[in-house]
Write a protein that holds these residues in place. Structure first.
Motif, mmCIF file in Angstrom:
data_model
loop_
_atom_site.group_PDB
_atom_site.id
_atom_site.type_symbol
_atom_site.label_atom_id
_atom_site.label_comp_id
_atom_site.label_asym_id
_atom_site.label_seq_id
_atom_site.Cartn_x
_atom_site.Cartn_y
_atom_site.Cartn_z
ATOM 1 N N ASP A 111 35.589 24.340 153.566
ATOM 2 C CA ASP A 111 35.987 24.535 154.957
ATOM 3 C C ASP A 111 36.288 23.201 155.625
ATOM 4 N N VAL A 112 35.418 22.217 155.397
ATOM 5 C CA VAL A 112 35.628 20.880 155.961
ATOM 6 C C VAL A 112 36.894 20.250 155.379
ATOM 7 N N ALA A 113 37.050 20.338 154.048
ATOM 8 C CA ALA A 113 38.215 19.739 153.399
ATOM 9 C C ALA A 113 39.512 20.356 153.902
ATOM 10 N N GLY A 120 43.725 26.592 157.012
ATOM 11 C CA GLY A 120 42.683 27.584 157.245
ATOM 12 C C GLY A 120 41.930 27.881 155.958
ATOM 13 N N PHE A 121 40.692 28.376 156.103
ATOM 14 C CA PHE A 121 39.884 28.669 154.917
ATOM 15 C C PHE A 121 39.018 29.905 155.126
ATOM 16 N N LEU A 122 38.920 30.735 154.082
ATOM 17 C CA LEU A 122 37.987 31.854 154.036
ATOM 18 C C LEU A 122 37.283 31.846 152.690
ATOM 19 N N ASP A 123 35.944 31.938 152.675
ATOM 20 C CA ASP A 123 35.263 32.300 151.441
ATOM 21 C C ASP A 123 35.206 33.818 151.420
ATOM 22 N N ALA A 124 35.625 34.410 150.302
ATOM 23 C CA ALA A 124 35.830 35.864 150.273
ATOM 24 C C ALA A 124 35.470 36.449 148.915
ATOM 25 N N MET A 141 33.906 40.374 151.076
ATOM 26 C CA MET A 141 32.999 39.849 152.102
ATOM 27 C C MET A 141 33.469 38.462 152.510
ATOM 28 N N CYS A 142 33.915 38.300 153.737
ATOM 29 C CA CYS A 142 34.586 37.071 154.145
ATOM 30 C C CYS A 142 33.752 36.230 155.115
ATOM 31 N N GLY A 143 33.902 34.913 154.985
ATOM 32 C CA GLY A 143 33.340 33.978 155.941
ATOM 33 C C GLY A 143 34.428 33.041 156.419
ATOM 34 N N GLY A 144 34.485 32.778 157.724
ATOM 35 C CA GLY A 144 35.505 31.885 158.255
ATOM 36 C C GLY A 144 35.823 32.209 159.700
ATOM 37 N N GLU A 145 36.927 31.664 160.165
ATOM 38 C CA GLU A 145 37.346 31.871 161.547
ATOM 39 C C GLU A 145 38.066 33.214 161.718
ATOM 40 N N PRO A 146 37.833 33.900 162.841
ATOM 41 C CA PRO A 146 38.485 35.202 163.053
ATOM 42 C C PRO A 146 40.003 35.150 162.954
ATOM 43 N N ALA A 168 30.726 32.857 160.042
ATOM 44 C CA ALA A 168 31.372 31.575 159.793
ATOM 45 C C ALA A 168 31.471 31.305 158.294
ATOM 46 N N ALA A 169 32.155 30.214 157.940
ATOM 47 C CA ALA A 169 32.327 29.845 156.538
ATOM 48 C C ALA A 169 30.972 29.824 155.831
#
Length: 296
Positions: A111-113, A120-124, A141-146, A168-169
């Motif tokens: 996410d930082v990178a 943009g980034f999602l862990d999914a 199952m996602c984490g990140g910005e809406p 969040a991420a």
């Protein structure tokens, strides 16, 4: 698909990634693929069209959305941030989605990178196995910005039956850990129940027919009891992969101060299955461990 996403790259064409990328091609996306084994990438292009590339960065160049589905944290780092990694080819405003089951720490790192590059980034991470990937019925199952989730969601819907933003991420990976914790305990319970039924002289199939209609019922019971009773394990989610996932869960639990005694025990039972030569057997092979009189 979203108007701002027309070209996608898919990195990793294993038993999950191959059909997932195929769903995107079938939906009309222009798909650029990379796989460490070139022959598999060539086979995918022969079946679905699109193009395959020599490095992740080449595949990602010109893609609005890059999806990754590889083995573990180290593999993700290599194909995203390593020499020739996807981030080297991605443009500002594009989006990276990591479907690998990996650590929450890696999700935060990516996410930082990505933010540093205006990506943009999602862990999914996903659940549903090869069958879910092939039928387009995965749980994602996602984490990140809406806003990033909203952009990616229409594409993920092509192979996801339930696609949810969990926070969040890192939240996607944490949710997947809960998923694996619950599955491990369920399979061990099912294995013990079937083993007990057999030793008690009952017909295990008839027992399951009855108890599956009540509170004991589960996806594992519905979809795995027949092959377990038949002692067939050459299918499904491999023990080696489950041990990798449970290791992630146990590491995270130590960081959080969470107690997972059953998960730790089941992890050791899977180690027994590996010692029996069952690293590539389906996770339901916990029953074979109970049937083997030489297994402690």
């Amino acid at each position: 698909m979203p108007q701002d996403i027309s070209t996608v790259a898919f990195i990793g064409l294993g038993v999950m990634g191959f059909p997932m990328a195929g769903h995107l091609a079938t939906a009309g996306c222009t798909v650029r693929v990379y796989n460490r084994t070139t022959g598999k990438a060539a086979a995918w292009v022969a079946e679905y069209g699109g193009s395959h590339h020599a490095t992740p960065s080449e595949a990602a160049r010109g893609a609005d959305l890059v999806l990754v589905c590889v083995g573990n944290d180290d593999d993700v780092r290599q194909v995203t941030q390593g020499d020739g990694g996807a981030l080297q080819g991605m443009a500002p405003g594009s989006l990276l989605v990591d479907h690998t089951t990996a650590s929450a720490e890696l999700a935060s790192e990516l996410d930082v990178a990505c933010r540093e590059r205006q990506i943009g980034f999602l862990d999914a991470p996903v659940s549903g196995g090869q069958q879910g990937a092939e039928t387009g019925a995965l749980t994602i199952m996602c984490g990140g910005e809406p806003a990033d989730f909203a952009r990616a969601r229409p594409l993920l819907d092509h192979y996801g039956r339930a696609v949810n933003l969990m926070g969040a991420a890192g939240s996607g990976q944490l949710t997947k850990m809960v998923n694996q914790i619950c599955i491990g305990g369920l399979i061990q319970g099912l294995a013990e129940g079937l083993h007990f039924a057999d030793k008690a002289g009952l017909d295990p199939s008839r027992v399951v027919e009855v108890i599956s209609q009540g509170a004991a019922g589960s996806w594992q019971m519905d979809n795995r009891h027949r092959t377990m009773i038949a002692d067939e394990y050459d299918h499904g989610f491999a023990v080696d992969w489950m041990r990798k996932d449970l290791g992630i869960c146990l590491d995270q639990a130590r960081r959080l101060g969470a107690r997972l005694p059953v998960t730790a025990l089941v992890d050791q039972f899977y180690a027994d299955v590996q010692a029996m030569g069952g690293g590539r057997w389906d996770t339901s092979s916990l029953l074979r461990r109970l049937r083997d009189p030489d297994t402690k």
